[in-house]
Scaffold this motif. Structure first.
Motif, PDB file in Angstrom:
ATOM      1  N   THR A 288     -27.811 -44.030 -26.405  1.00  0.00           N
ATOM      2  CA  THR A 288     -26.643 -43.262 -26.806  1.00  0.00           C
ATOM      3  C   THR A 288     -25.408 -44.149 -26.846  1.00  0.00           C
ATOM      4  OG1 THR A 288     -26.276 -42.657 -24.523  1.00  0.00           O
ATOM      5  CG2 THR A 288     -27.447 -41.070 -25.882  1.00  0.00           C
ATOM      6  N   ARG A 289     -25.364 -45.095 -25.909  1.00  0.00           N
ATOM      7  CA  ARG A 289     -24.178 -45.950 -25.866  1.00  0.00           C
ATOM      8  C   ARG A 289     -24.092 -46.786 -27.148  1.00  0.00           C
ATOM      9  NH1 ARG A 289     -24.372 -48.978 -20.618  1.00  0.00           N
ATOM     10  NH2 ARG A 289     -25.076 -47.023 -19.710  1.00  0.00           N
TER      11      ARG A 289
ATOM     12  N   GLU B 272     -27.793 -39.593 -21.439  1.00  0.00           N
ATOM     13  CA  GLU B 272     -26.901 -40.730 -21.601  1.00  0.00           C
ATOM     14  C   GLU B 272     -27.638 -41.995 -21.189  1.00  0.00           C
ATOM     15  OE1 GLU B 272     -23.695 -40.881 -22.804  1.00  0.00           O
ATOM     16  OE2 GLU B 272     -24.134 -38.815 -23.399  1.00  0.00           O
TER      17      GLU B 272
ATOM     18  N   ARG C 167     -23.135 -44.422 -30.068  1.00  0.00           N
ATOM     19  CA  ARG C 167     -21.708 -44.057 -30.021  1.00  0.00           C
ATOM     20  C   ARG C 167     -20.829 -45.235 -30.391  1.00  0.00           C
ATOM     21  NH1 ARG C 167     -22.486 -40.739 -25.563  1.00  0.00           N
ATOM     22  NH2 ARG C 167     -22.803 -38.676 -26.435  1.00  0.00           N
ATOM     23  N   PHE C 168     -21.182 -46.398 -29.837  1.00  0.00           N
ATOM     24  CA  PHE C 168     -20.386 -47.589 -30.122  1.00  0.00           C
ATOM     25  C   PHE C 168     -20.427 -47.897 -31.617  1.00  0.00           C
ATOM     26  CE2 PHE C 168     -20.080 -52.241 -30.554  1.00  0.00           C
ATOM     27  CZ  PHE C 168     -18.792 -52.387 -30.096  1.00  0.00           C
TER      28      PHE C 168
ATOM     29  N   TRP D 190     -28.660 -46.407 -22.671  1.00  0.00           N
ATOM     30  CA  TRP D 190     -28.258 -47.487 -23.565  1.00  0.00           C
ATOM     31  C   TRP D 190     -28.327 -47.062 -25.033  1.00  0.00           C
ATOM     32  CZ3 TRP D 190     -31.857 -49.270 -26.989  1.00  0.00           C
ATOM     33  CH2 TRP D 190     -33.190 -48.949 -26.713  1.00  0.00           C
TER      34      TRP D 190
ATOM     35  N   ARG E  60     -13.055 -47.145 -21.770  1.00  0.00           N
ATOM     36  CA  ARG E  60     -14.173 -46.965 -20.858  1.00  0.00           C
ATOM     37  C   ARG E  60     -13.768 -47.207 -19.417  1.00  0.00           C
ATOM     38  NH1 ARG E  60     -19.144 -49.330 -23.344  1.00  0.00           N
ATOM     39  NH2 ARG E  60     -18.685 -47.623 -24.767  1.00  0.00           N
TER      40      ARG E  60
END
Lengths: 278, 305, 279
Positions: free
Chosen positions: A99-100, A95, A103-104, A97, C277
């Motif tokens: 993957t973030r 996990e 995903r985003f 930045w 989140r």
């Protein structure tokens, strides 16, 4: 003034159950209306004959072929991308930045309304790349639409595969890729299939995207550069132009029943997979 | 050397015990591990895709025999073009025709760019567009329609203009029982709307309160269902669920449209970059021939021949 | 080692496909639509309601207002129904009934939007025309249809939020002598608040982005509505109605409409993501 708590509870519960019942009634009404008026139209001839007279007469064979063609193309294009993304997110990276962002991006993509996708497909595939209104343009745009569905379900499915399986593989000296292809993917297959089936269901019902990318030619498409009218688009045109109510209902019945069956299969598959690993 | 197991969350575990953790099928797969099983599948898919892409199509420049003839444009012409194409393809199974809607302007544009072999237009060519070759295929009347229960039978051009500009918004102004008029118009860019504005509106704008629909058929469906509505559609699509009004006493009959005695008359055109040749010439000849014109007449239009 | 590295690279590329597509979509929509906003002026674009693109007027105020009103209307109808279903299924129904009802309600999501629009035209529009007046194709009709269409989104996300509340919360409250409803309203709902808000926001996104059903039942008139029985045109239906016909500046204007819609949707998605989140 305060009502006695048990009385309040009774009143609220009645209200909630009434509203739930009302919602169910709406659902039943929709399905029943389509089934009662549509099913009598659905004969073997209706499914296998060409459309005539702008869809007023004849069957819906060309639209079934176009639907299958476009959906297949979309799935063939989106599945490797979606499953690949899911493997990368779950197996190949921690996990962070990256993957973030991924995903985003996929979450946002899921929220993009179909008319925007239609605009995009129209300007990029139909005009800029010169594919015209075609199965190819439609398939490419739909692939983008279903990508987030495949990513999300595949990710969940891969995560559900017990960690022990992987540990076992590594201890046998298998490389990570071998573990993924031989153990993780086969075990997650039911979940991945669920995602693909949900995507098929979504593609079958889509209209706004396809009207502007695949066109509406009522002819069985042969090459990917042919225009194709899917069942949903056909239904839209029949209903809107008032060409033939019986044929419109017939098409709707075929459409709704296939979507419901596909979603039902997807749901049972997912339940089974969840049961096996939980 | 990087760790071959970067995201292993439980690195402990010994091999004899862990094999038992695998389901039997999975364990079998481990034993029979062959190299790159997915590769064959990916190659197969790519070959398939390549084959599909190579097949040519409406907008590709390749002149293979399988290339369909592409006709795009006016949604008013579309149903008639589809019917013509259907009969034509039945006769010449080797030739395929794609009929697309999109509207007159889009069709003319597509023909200018060569994206379509023939553009279909329900309005006259303007400005630069006049460079294109135009082939009139039929006359069409724009018919003002109301619900069959509406007692009105005739209307003047001035009254239509007042209704659609919003100056008159109640049926009582037309000596009928008072009720709000439900106006239905076509969307911006539609050839039918442009022709209507040109023939009726005399530079006035159609009121924003009007309902907007994007095809003749949907305008007709609404008028057929709403006793207080009025709209305009192509003469070819009028059926017995709606009532066509006479304009200044002249009914939109075939004869009146042909002689232009009916005022709201327009031409349906096919347009192309150059004089049609090959399959597109053959199709145009068919449309202008007795069979094609016969089909247009049966479908409610008025032939040019 | 090389092979593993290579595979990882390939997978990373695949994983960037969704972000890439999103970027491409954004770039193309903005590229096509922005020149018009610049040339017509932002003020004339979003603060005027005079839309006659073939005559050089590009005001979309009426459509922005209509989109917002239709979405609010859909919320007024969809949220109470959806939340009731979610609460009943998560808290009050016997488990076996829940096992049947939940998938059944989720099936609503599979019904294509054109079918909703069609049934709206066949059943709802004549009812509104005959009993309430107006042409029937209206803000009200669009709100009702959209309200029904967002139900699956609202229901399934709310149920997930409610079931995610740990049972000890409920046990504690019940042990203090609260009734089940007191437990639900004072303990479970507040605990599941962010999930339920997410459900509502995603429902809003669905409603504001819906096209085909709205085009069929909303009437698409260009005015700012003064009553719920007035016909309205939303941002989405403006694009779909005219895209096929548009060329030149007119088409740019439709892409510019798309930009406005896109920004609204992205703001909604972002807030949903942020709320989830924070949880």
């Amino acid at each position: 003034m305060r009502l006695e708590p048990h009385l309040t509870q009774r009143l609220v519960k009645t209200l909630l159950w009434t509203l739930t019942g009302f919602t169910l009634l709406i659902l039943i009404f929709i399905i029943a209306d389509i089934a009662v008026k549509g099913l009598p139209q659905v004969t073997p001839a209706f499914l296998t004959q060409d459309s005539h007279d702008m869809g007023r007469a004849g069957g819906i064979f060309p639209t079934i072929v176009a639907t299958a063609y476009i959906t297949l193309l979309a799935i063939v294009l989106a599945s490797p991308l979606g499953v690949g993304t899911a493997i990368y997110l779950t197996e190949y990276t921690r996990e962070g930045w990256a993957t973030r962002i991924i995903r985003f991006g996929s979450e946002c993509l899921a929220g993009v309304p179909s008319i925007i996708l239609g605009l995009f497909g129209f300007v990029l595939f139909v005009l800029k790349l010169g594919f015209g209104w075609s199965v190819l343009s439609g398939g490419l745009t739909l692939a983008i639409m279903v990508l987030p569905i495949i990513i999300r379900t595949s990710e969940e499915a891969i995560k559900a595969v017990p960690q022990d399986y992987r540990t076992a593989c590594y201890s046998l000296g298998m490389s990570q890729w071998q573990t993924v292809t031989h153990i993780v993917l086969p075990s997650a297959l039911p979940g991945i299939t669920t995602g693909i089936m949900l995507s098929i269901g979504r593609s079958l019902g889509e209209t706004a995207v396809l009207l502007f990318t695949a066109g509406a030619a009522l002819r069985t498409p042969v090459s990917v550069f042919d225009s194709g009218r899917t069942m949903a688009v056909h239904f839209y045109i029949l209903a809107r132009e008032g060409l033939s109510m019986p044929n419109a209902y017939g098409t709707a019945a075929v459409l709704v029943i296939s979507i419901l069956l596909i979603n039902l299969c997807a749901y049972t598959l997912m339940q089974r997979m969840m049961k096996r690993y939980s | 050397m990087p760790n071959p197991v970067p995201v292993l969350r439980e690195p402990q575990g010994s091999s004899p015990a862990t094999t038992r953790l695998l389901p039997r099928a999975a364990a079998a797969r481990v034993r029979g591990a062959t190299r790159r099983p997915g590769l064959a599948l990916i190659v197969a898919l790519m070959v398939l895709l390549g084959a599909l892409l190579g097949a040519g199509g409406c907008n590709s420049s390749s002149q293979t025999t399988s290339r369909p003839l592409c006709i795009a444009g006016s949604t008013s012409v579309q149903p008639f073009a589809e019917k013509l194409a259907e009969v034509y393809m039945h006769r010449r199974p080797a030739i395929r025709i794609d009929v697309q809607g999109g509207g007159s302007s889009a069709g003319i544009y597509a023909a200018t760019r060569g994206a379509a072999d023939l553009g279909a237009s329900s309005r006259e060519l303007l400005g630069d567009e006049k460079k294109l070759v135009e082939i009139p295929i039929a006359f069409d009347g724009i018919v003002v329609i109301v619900h069959p229960s509406n007692p009105l039978t005739t209307i003047t051009l001035a009254e239509i203009r007042q209704i659609f500009s919003g100056a008159v918004n109640n049926w009582s102004d037309l000596r009928l029982p008072p009720h709000a008029i439900h106006l239905i118009t076509r969307e911006e860019g539609s050839g039918t709307r442009e022709a209507f504005e040109h023939l009726v509106m005399d530079k006035q704008e159609i009121t924003p309160a009007a309902l907007v629909q994007d095809s003749n058929g949907s305008v007709r469906e609404i008028v057929a269902g709403d006793p207080h509505s009025v709209g305009y559609i192509s003469a070819g699509l009028v059926d017995d669920r709606v009532k066509a009004l006479a304009i200044d006493g002249v009914l939109p009959t075939r004869e009146n449209i042909k002689t232009h005695a009916y005022k709201l008359t327009r031409r349906f055109l096919l347009v192309g970059r150059a004089e049609p040749a090959g399959p597109s010439k053959d199709f145009v000849d068919f449309v202008l021939g007795p069979d094609g014109q016969g089909i247009l007449e049966t479908e409610g239009l008025v032939g040019v021949k | 080692m090389h092979r593993e590295k290579f595979i990882e690279r390939v997978l990373l590329l695949l994983a960037l496909s969704s972000v890439g597509s999103l970027a491409l979509i954004t770039i193309f929509i903005f590229l096509e639509g922005f020149p018009l906003i610049l040339s017509a002026g932002l003020k004339n674009f979003i603060l005027s309601s005079h839309w006659a693109p073939t005559k050089g007027h590009f005001g979309i105020l009426a459509m922005i207002i209509s989109s917002v009103l239709v979405t609010l209307g859909a919320m007024v109808i969809g949220v109470p129904l959806g939340l009731s279903c979610a609460i009943v299924l998560a808290e009050f129904s016997p488990p076996r009934l829940k096992m049947v009802l939940k998938p059944t309600l989720e099936l609503l999501a599979g019904i294509p939007s054109v079918v909703y629009g069609f049934l709206g035209v066949i059943w709802l529009v004549p009812l509104i025309r005959n009993y309430l007046g107006g042409p029937g194709l209206s803000l009200l009709a669009a709100s009702i249809i959209l309200g029904i269409m967002i139900l699956p989104t609202v229901i399934s996300i709310s149920i997930d939020a409610l079931t995610a509340v740990p049972d000890p919360y409920r046990d504690g409250s019940l042990a203090l002598g609260a009734t089940r409803w007191q437990t639900v309203s004072r303990v479970v709902l507040p605990a599941a608040r962010s999930g339920i808000i997410t459900a509502i926001i995603l429902g809003m996104g669905r409603a504001i982005g819906e096209t085909m059903a709205v085009i069929m039942v909303a009437g698409n008139a260009l005015q700012i509505p003064t009553s719920i029985l007035d016909p309205v045109r939303t941002l989405t239906s403006n694009i779909a109605l005219e895209l096929g016909y548009a060329a030149g500046r007119h088409r740019e204007a439709l892409f510019a409409t798309g930009i406005v819609l896109f920004i609204i949707i992205m703001v909604l998605n972002l807030s949903a993501t942020l709320i989830t989140r924070r949880r």
